[in-house]
Design an enzyme around this catalytic site. Sequence first.
Site, PDB file in Angstrom:
ATOM      1  N   GLU A 214     -12.045  38.512 -36.037  1.00 44.06           N
ATOM      2  CA  GLU A 214     -11.624  38.218 -34.709  1.00 44.06           C
ATOM      3  C   GLU A 214     -12.939  37.559 -33.899  1.00 44.06           C
ATOM      4  O   GLU A 214     -13.533  37.777 -32.974  1.00 44.06           O
ATOM      5  CB  GLU A 214     -11.415  39.522 -34.062  1.00 44.06           C
ATOM      6  CG  GLU A 214     -10.092  40.142 -34.169  1.00 44.06           C
ATOM      7  CD  GLU A 214      -9.741  41.254 -33.362  1.00 44.06           C
ATOM      8  OE1 GLU A 214     -10.395  41.399 -32.349  1.00 44.06           O
ATOM      9  OE2 GLU A 214      -8.759  41.938 -33.852  1.00 44.06           O
TER      10      GLU A 214
HETATM   11  C1  FAD Z   1     -11.422  41.551 -44.462  1.00 44.64           C
HETATM   12  C2  FAD Z   1     -10.733  40.420 -43.687  1.00 44.64           C
HETATM   13  C3  FAD Z   1      -9.889  40.562 -42.936  1.00 44.64           C
HETATM   14  C4  FAD Z   1      -9.150  39.469 -42.185  1.00 44.64           C
HETATM   15  N1  FAD Z   1      -8.093  39.391 -41.521  1.00 44.64           N
HETATM   16  C5  FAD Z   1      -7.365  38.361 -41.037  1.00 44.64           C
HETATM   17  C6  FAD Z   1      -6.054  37.997 -40.671  1.00 44.64           C
HETATM   18  O1  FAD Z   1      -5.238  38.997 -40.665  1.00 44.64           O
HETATM   19  N2  FAD Z   1      -5.625  37.029 -40.490  1.00 44.64           N
HETATM   20  C7  FAD Z   1      -6.332  35.854 -40.263  1.00 44.64           C
HETATM   21  O2  FAD Z   1      -5.771  34.879 -40.014  1.00 44.64           O
HETATM   22  N3  FAD Z   1      -7.608  35.920 -40.699  1.00 44.64           N
HETATM   23  C8  FAD Z   1      -8.283  36.939 -41.042  1.00 44.64           C
HETATM   24  N4  FAD Z   1      -9.359  37.196 -41.460  1.00 44.64           N
HETATM   25  C9  FAD Z   1     -10.412  35.819 -41.338  1.00 44.64           C
HETATM   26  C10 FAD Z   1     -11.383  35.827 -40.386  1.00 44.64           C
HETATM   27  O3  FAD Z   1     -10.917  35.841 -39.020  1.00 44.64           O
HETATM   28  C11 FAD Z   1     -12.335  34.885 -40.652  1.00 44.64           C
HETATM   29  O4  FAD Z   1     -13.027  35.254 -41.902  1.00 44.64           O
HETATM   30  C12 FAD Z   1     -13.392  34.527 -39.701  1.00 44.64           C
HETATM   31  O5  FAD Z   1     -12.596  33.832 -38.664  1.00 44.64           O
HETATM   32  C13 FAD Z   1     -14.565  33.804 -40.296  1.00 44.64           C
HETATM   33  O6  FAD Z   1     -14.312  32.828 -41.210  1.00 44.64           O
HETATM   34  P1  FAD Z   1     -14.937  32.623 -42.364  1.00 44.64           P
HETATM   35  O7  FAD Z   1     -15.082  33.949 -43.131  1.00 44.64           O
HETATM   36  O8  FAD Z   1     -14.347  31.400 -43.248  1.00 44.64           O
HETATM   37  O9  FAD Z   1     -16.403  32.306 -42.189  1.00 44.64           O
HETATM   38  P2  FAD Z   1     -17.223  30.808 -41.784  1.00 44.64           P
HETATM   39  O10 FAD Z   1     -16.198  30.009 -40.528  1.00 44.64           O
HETATM   40  O11 FAD Z   1     -17.301  30.114 -43.141  1.00 44.64           O
HETATM   41  O12 FAD Z   1     -18.275  31.233 -40.972  1.00 44.64           O
HETATM   42  C14 FAD Z   1     -19.575  31.503 -41.827  1.00 44.64           C
HETATM   43  C15 FAD Z   1     -20.854  31.915 -40.792  1.00 44.64           C
HETATM   44  O13 FAD Z   1     -20.888  30.885 -39.768  1.00 44.64           O
HETATM   45  C16 FAD Z   1     -20.827  31.166 -38.608  1.00 44.64           C
HETATM   46  N5  FAD Z   1     -20.437  30.034 -37.736  1.00 44.64           N
HETATM   47  C17 FAD Z   1     -19.373  29.246 -37.828  1.00 44.64           C
HETATM   48  N6  FAD Z   1     -19.244  28.416 -36.914  1.00 44.64           N
HETATM   49  C18 FAD Z   1     -20.371  28.569 -36.150  1.00 44.64           C
HETATM   50  C19 FAD Z   1     -20.904  28.065 -34.748  1.00 44.64           C
HETATM   51  N7  FAD Z   1     -20.215  26.969 -34.298  1.00 44.64           N
HETATM   52  N8  FAD Z   1     -22.262  28.196 -34.402  1.00 44.64           N
HETATM   53  C20 FAD Z   1     -22.611  29.542 -34.885  1.00 44.64           C
HETATM   54  N9  FAD Z   1     -22.302  30.218 -36.064  1.00 44.64           N
HETATM   55  C21 FAD Z   1     -21.204  29.631 -36.591  1.00 44.64           C
HETATM   56  C22 FAD Z   1     -19.922  32.320 -38.569  1.00 44.64           C
HETATM   57  O14 FAD Z   1     -20.511  33.231 -37.480  1.00 44.64           O
HETATM   58  C23 FAD Z   1     -20.346  32.924 -39.994  1.00 44.64           C
HETATM   59  O15 FAD Z   1     -21.454  33.891 -39.548  1.00 44.64           O
HETATM   60  C24 FAD Z   1      -9.917  38.239 -42.226  1.00 44.64           C
HETATM   61  C25 FAD Z   1     -11.209  38.071 -42.637  1.00 44.64           C
HETATM   62  C26 FAD Z   1     -11.423  39.172 -43.469  1.00 44.64           C
HETATM   63  C27 FAD Z   1     -12.947  39.175 -44.334  1.00 44.64           C
END
Ligand code: FAD
Length: 781
Positions: free
Chosen positions: A456
């Site tokens: 989220e």
């Molecule tokens: C257990 C679990 C359940 C989930 N459930 C769902 C679901 O039901 N439906 C769904 O659609 N998604 C779901 N997600 C996805 C979740 O919303 C994403 O993991 C999340 O949006 C982050 O994406 P990412 O993990 O690819 O991290 P990335 O986007 O690769 O981010 C990596 C890091 O970079 C930071 N970052 C990225 N951009 C910026 C910025 N501009 N400024 C500063 N920091 C930044 C982030 O804060 C993070 O710390 C789930 C994820 C997990 C792990």
Amino acid sequence: MLEFIIVCVAALVLALVFVAPLRRAVISNPLLALYRRILPDMSQTEREAIDAGSVWWDGDLFSGRPDWDKLLAVPAPRLSPEEQAFVDGPCEELCAMCDDWEITHERQDLPPQVWQYMKDKGFLGMIIPKKYGGLEFSALAHSAVVMKLATRSNAAAVSVMVPNSLGPAELLLHYGTEEQKNHYLPRLAKGLEIPCFALTSPEAGSDAAAIPDFAVVCRGMHQGKEVLGMRVTWDKRYITLGPLATLLGLAFRLYDPERLLGGEEDLGITCALVPTSHPGVEIGRRHLPLNAVFQNGPNSGKDVFMPLEWIIGGREYAGKGWMMLMGCLAAGRSISLPASSVGGAKAMARYTGAYARVRSQFKTPIGRLEGVEDALGRIAANCYLMDATRVMTAGAVDAGEKPAVISAIAKYHMTERVRKVIDDAMDIHGGKGICLGPNNWIGRGYQVVPVGITVEGANILTRSLIIFGQGAIRCHPYVLREMRAAKEMRGAEASREFDAALFAHVGHTLGNGVRAFVHALTGSAFAPAPARAAPETRRYYKDLSRISAAFAFAADVSMLVLGGSLKRKEKISARLGDVLSAMYLASTALKRYEDQGRRREDLPLLEHSLQGVLYQAQQALDAIIANFPSRLAALKLRAVLFPLGKRFAPPSDRLNHQCAQLLLAPGEARDRLTAGMYLARADADPTANLEAALVATIACEPIERKLRDAVKRGVIAPRAGDDAAALARDLGAISADEYAQWQSKEALRRDVIKVDDFEQDFGRAEIMRELAKEMPAAKAA
Ligand SMILES: Cc1cc2nc3c(=O)[nH]c(=O)nc-3n(C[C@H](O)[C@H](O)[C@H](O)COP(=O)(O)OP(=O)(O)OC[C@H]3O[C@@H](n4cnc5c(N)ncnc54)[C@H](O)[C@@H]3O)c2cc1C
């Protein structure tokens, strides 16, 4: 001559300020032209994200002059009798059915009877109105259910959370066609459909608007007829409940190259509901998110044809998916993760306090050792503040708000604070917290904390971009007006609107600067505090009024000096967000103190929380100044905000001691702090034994003193391996009844401190045999 020049200059300045056409020509219009050049262009998705939701108490905090009476006049959020009965009945029962070790280690899933119970009792349809067969619960009730479940089983809490937060039901309620609502909502309410929502893809996580998943409008065959539809290609991951889902909410970018819908070619992000039985939908494999074992996995499809009627809201809502998602997120983020985090914090507070009294080292309960006490006091105060935030934020949603900025604050700070709480709790538990098994009530919580941090809106992004970034535009009284005048208006209309907003903005900034300076010089003595607030809390309102003025001034100076580049200066905007958050968290704690009838026993918790966040706000402002790109502006900011230096200190050791004491013994304040968590009753349950051991340990303290005294006086001289209490009984230093009481306390204590050990395969072979026996029965059922 000099007087004449002064008079002329003064007249010119007055004319420039008060003669509007002159002011516009000389000041506002050139600034408007400059502003238009430097204001970064916003994409449609950025605009929709910023426009989402509503502004509530955050608007007051941003103004520099919060109206405390308005806050205190908000009625205290309460559960209805029906909701309370659900929390005390089915929710209590569901908790009792969950054995977390069985779920996380043996089955790596919820048992079938738990799934069935959740469906039958309506857990999956708490947000669905009664007319569709749902429970139609308030946000507060939804939050209370998730919080309670989270104190027992993370997998159960998440499995209930997801269908009730951003997903098919929520989207249908706000945007669905009547036909879609009538078909799906009753089925979702009864658990006949298991929903999930798939936005994230391998290439687009935080930057979710960049999803590469796409659909092309075309004609095709559906149920034997040729219809207008779309061919959808997607590759999603991390989708919670995905592996089990029967109804897939899917986000993709919709293109209409042949203009079959008569509009744009790139229609934008679109959300559809797809039955997972539909040919071409690939679903069912699982991820393993840190042993959390709630169902989570990838799904995909290539050129899967589906009718346009599957778009949520029908064709009219093609391309409106981002606006729909952002709108729902603004409210939904206020509930689920704050609630589950508070559940975790309550459980940790209660268990860790009890453990710290039962476990002794150096012949002392570890909770009485100052180093441990320090961590315990922090746990208690964090728990108080977190629950205050959970309740006030859910209450705002129930009052009709969709508090976009506040929900980001609640999500970020509750998940961060529970991480701190669990770190402290782990440290206090030592090895007991590390060795997993049925007797470990903390290790799984520690493992799953990063999940809340990541979902989220991952926390670094939420802190750096959203809290202040969105707040600066939405909550600021003038910035949005200026932006709209610059970007959306033309000619005289733009000139007039920009001029009015700009000059009001200048007055607002100067006013806040003066207030911040005067309050800093006078130790907030003349800052406003509500007359109706408890006298013992008035000084905190005053300090917060000062911080609010200081924050508003610092925010304006940052925007003025850094302009559009503030968006990239994430370290500055994150710290501004920290100040805004600190003020919000403090407001919730003050509100809780009033709403709960000013309980004096809770005062240490309130004061620890408030002193902690005031100190954090001050440190954040200080760090902004220390790192401000313009040194001249930094010097001026420091002179205005801290003319006498920094005066807020972190919570004192005395307060910390008082907070820790509340967790070390049963009592009203402890019960109030952990209210709403599940308390196991079964004797065999390790947490029920922990509670019993706490009571027994306290009851045996006089006996312990007698034993020590007997040793000191040389009445008994136990050697290694001797039962000192038996010797004391035999020599009359304690009675037979006292000995029996001591023995039963010792049995409980040994039970509490024991940890599990396993065969080499951690029992997996036996578990697999047992589960295999269940399979035929499950299939037959
Ligand atoms: C257990 C679990 C359940 C989930 N459930 C769902 C679901 O039901 N439906 C769904 O659609 N998604 C779901 N997600 C996805 C979740 O919303 C994403 O993991 C999340 O949006 C982050 O994406 P990412 O993990 O690819 O991290 P990335 O986007 O690769 O981010 C990596 C890091 O970079 C930071 N970052 C990225 N951009 C910026 C910025 N501009 N400024 C500063 N920091 C930044 C982030 O804060 C993070 O710390 C789930 C994820 C997990 C792990």
